[in-house]
Design a protein around this motif. Structure first.
Motif, PDB file in Angstrom:
ATOM      1  N   UNK A   1      -9.464   3.133  -0.557  1.00 54.22           N
ATOM      2  CA  UNK A   1      -9.208   1.696  -0.625  1.00 54.22           C
ATOM      3  C   UNK A   1      -7.707   1.451  -0.792  1.00 54.22           C
ATOM      4  N   UNK A   2      -7.215   0.340  -0.273  1.00 56.12           N
ATOM      5  CA  UNK A   2      -5.769   0.105  -0.354  1.00 56.12           C
ATOM      6  C   UNK A   2      -5.332  -0.358  -1.740  1.00 56.12           C
ATOM      7  N   UNK A   3      -4.061  -0.122  -2.027  1.00 57.36           N
ATOM      8  CA  UNK A   3      -3.409  -0.770  -3.160  1.00 57.36           C
ATOM      9  C   UNK A   3      -3.113  -2.188  -2.674  1.00 57.36           C
ATOM     10  N   UNK A   4      -3.389  -3.202  -3.486  1.00 57.04           N
ATOM     11  CA  UNK A   4      -3.248  -4.578  -3.017  1.00 57.04           C
ATOM     12  C   UNK A   4      -2.332  -5.401  -3.913  1.00 57.04           C
ATOM     13  N   UNK A   5      -1.532  -6.249  -3.272  1.00 60.70           N
ATOM     14  CA  UNK A   5      -0.650  -7.182  -3.969  1.00 60.70           C
ATOM     15  C   UNK A   5       0.731  -6.607  -4.226  1.00 60.70           C
ATOM     16  N   UNK A   6       1.713  -7.495  -4.163  1.00 58.34           N
ATOM     17  CA  UNK A   6       3.110  -7.082  -4.316  1.00 58.34           C
ATOM     18  C   UNK A   6       3.390  -6.350  -5.632  1.00 58.34           C
TER      19      UNK A   6
ATOM     20  N   UNK B   1       6.576  -7.423   5.427  1.00 59.83           N
ATOM     21  CA  UNK B   1       5.560  -6.377   5.569  1.00 59.83           C
ATOM     22  C   UNK B   1       4.268  -6.849   4.915  1.00 59.83           C
ATOM     23  N   UNK B   2       3.184  -6.916   5.726  1.00 60.92           N
ATOM     24  CA  UNK B   2       1.894  -7.354   5.190  1.00 60.92           C
ATOM     25  C   UNK B   2       0.912  -6.205   5.039  1.00 60.92           C
ATOM     26  N   UNK B   3       1.165  -5.118   5.752  1.00 61.33           N
ATOM     27  CA  UNK B   3       0.300  -3.956   5.653  1.00 61.33           C
ATOM     28  C   UNK B   3       1.159  -2.717   5.858  1.00 61.33           C
ATOM     29  N   UNK B   4       0.873  -1.701   5.063  1.00 55.18           N
ATOM     30  CA  UNK B   4       1.691  -0.493   5.050  1.00 55.18           C
ATOM     31  C   UNK B   4       0.742   0.693   4.973  1.00 55.18           C
TER      32      UNK B   4
ATOM     33  N   UNK C   1      15.431  -4.105  -3.939  1.00 56.01           N
ATOM     34  CA  UNK C   1      15.638  -4.581  -2.571  1.00 56.01           C
ATOM     35  C   UNK C   1      14.330  -4.642  -1.795  1.00 56.01           C
ATOM     36  N   UNK C   2      13.293  -3.911  -2.253  1.00 56.52           N
ATOM     37  CA  UNK C   2      12.012  -3.909  -1.549  1.00 56.52           C
ATOM     38  C   UNK C   2      11.189  -5.176  -1.812  1.00 56.52           C
ATOM     39  N   UNK C   3      11.367  -5.778  -2.972  1.00 57.72           N
ATOM     40  CA  UNK C   3      10.477  -6.871  -3.386  1.00 57.72           C
ATOM     41  C   UNK C   3      10.371  -7.985  -2.356  1.00 57.72           C
ATOM     42  N   UNK C   4      11.471  -8.435  -1.822  1.00 57.99           N
ATOM     43  CA  UNK C   4      11.465  -9.552  -0.870  1.00 57.99           C
ATOM     44  C   UNK C   4      10.932  -9.159   0.504  1.00 57.99           C
ATOM     45  N   UNK C   5      10.751  -7.870   0.753  1.00 60.87           N
ATOM     46  CA  UNK C   5      10.308  -7.417   2.067  1.00 60.87           C
ATOM     47  C   UNK C   5       8.790  -7.414   2.220  1.00 60.87           C
ATOM     48  N   UNK C   6       8.056  -7.517   1.095  1.00 61.65           N
ATOM     49  CA  UNK C   6       6.597  -7.492   1.122  1.00 61.65           C
ATOM     50  C   UNK C   6       6.020  -8.898   0.982  1.00 61.65           C
ATOM     51  N   UNK C   7       4.899  -9.145   1.668  1.00 69.25           N
ATOM     52  CA  UNK C   7       4.170 -10.391   1.431  1.00 69.25           C
ATOM     53  C   UNK C   7       3.542 -10.323   0.043  1.00 69.25           C
ATOM     54  N   UNK C   8       3.151 -11.459  -0.481  1.00 69.85           N
ATOM     55  CA  UNK C   8       2.508 -11.508  -1.808  1.00 69.85           C
ATOM     56  C   UNK C   8       1.215 -10.689  -1.823  1.00 69.85           C
ATOM     57  N   UNK C   9       0.482 -10.704  -0.692  1.00 67.88           N
ATOM     58  CA  UNK C   9      -0.821 -10.027  -0.619  1.00 67.88           C
ATOM     59  C   UNK C   9      -0.770  -8.719   0.186  1.00 67.88           C
ATOM     60  N   UNK C  10       0.379  -8.054   0.186  1.00 65.18           N
ATOM     61  CA  UNK C  10       0.555  -6.799   0.924  1.00 65.18           C
ATOM     62  C   UNK C  10      -0.544  -5.803   0.561  1.00 65.18           C
ATOM     63  N   UNK C  11      -0.949  -5.034   1.562  1.00 65.12           N
ATOM     64  CA  UNK C  11      -1.939  -3.962   1.363  1.00 65.12           C
ATOM     65  C   UNK C  11      -1.282  -2.638   1.730  1.00 65.12           C
ATOM     66  N   UNK C  12      -1.435  -1.633   0.856  1.00 66.22           N
ATOM     67  CA  UNK C  12      -0.834  -0.317   1.051  1.00 66.22           C
ATOM     68  C   UNK C  12      -1.948   0.705   1.167  1.00 66.22           C
TER      69      UNK C  12
END
Length: 137
Positions: A36-41, A107-110, A18-29
């Motif tokens: 440094x952030x974790x990057x990408x879905x 969500x684009x940044x977390x 259910x989380x997959x569709x909530x993140x942008x393709x280039x999400x940063x965590x």
């Protein structure tokens, strides 16, 4: 925000799909244990797979809505803070999830912030072990 409610429900149900569709393709965590952030879905979803296994008795206890600058480019974005409680390795954790949303509500940044320091260390060790076991580190 509808996306934040969907995110909260998915996390509380431990429903990774259910989380997959909530993140942008280039999400940063942004993690409390790595500069440094974790990057990408795909990477962020892999990380959530580990987090959902590592956290014990995870539950949200509050929320705040507003806007905040993103770390990536300093642009203002709609944002929500979700306060949580959990345990890792028997250590109690208090934390917040800061979610930044894009114009479509994904969500684009977390960013995650947790306390106390002993819990941050336990979390870092557990997450690294999980990422290694899943071939992501």
């Amino acid at each position: 925000m509808e996306s934040a409610e969907r995110f909260r429900a998915a996390v509380e149900k431990r429903d990774l799909s259910a989380l997959e569709d909530l993140f942008t393709e280039d999400v940063r965590f942004y993690s409390p244990v790595k500069f440094t952030p974790f990057e990408g879905r795909p990477m962020v979803l892999g990380l959530f797979g580990v987090l959902l296994r590592v956290f014990e008795d995870f539950h949200y206890v509050g929320r705040f809505e507003g806007a905040a600058e993103t770390s990536a480019d300093g642009a203002q974005a709609p944002a929500e803070v979700l306060l949580f409680r959990a345990a890792v390795g028997g250590r109690e954790i208090h934390g917040i999830d800061l979610l930044h949303f894009d114009e479509s509500g994904r969500i684009k940044e977390f960013t995650v912030m947790v306390r106390p320091q002993s819990a941050v260390q336990a979390l870092g060790q557990a997450v690294l072990a999980g990422l290694t076991a899943d071939g992501l580190a």
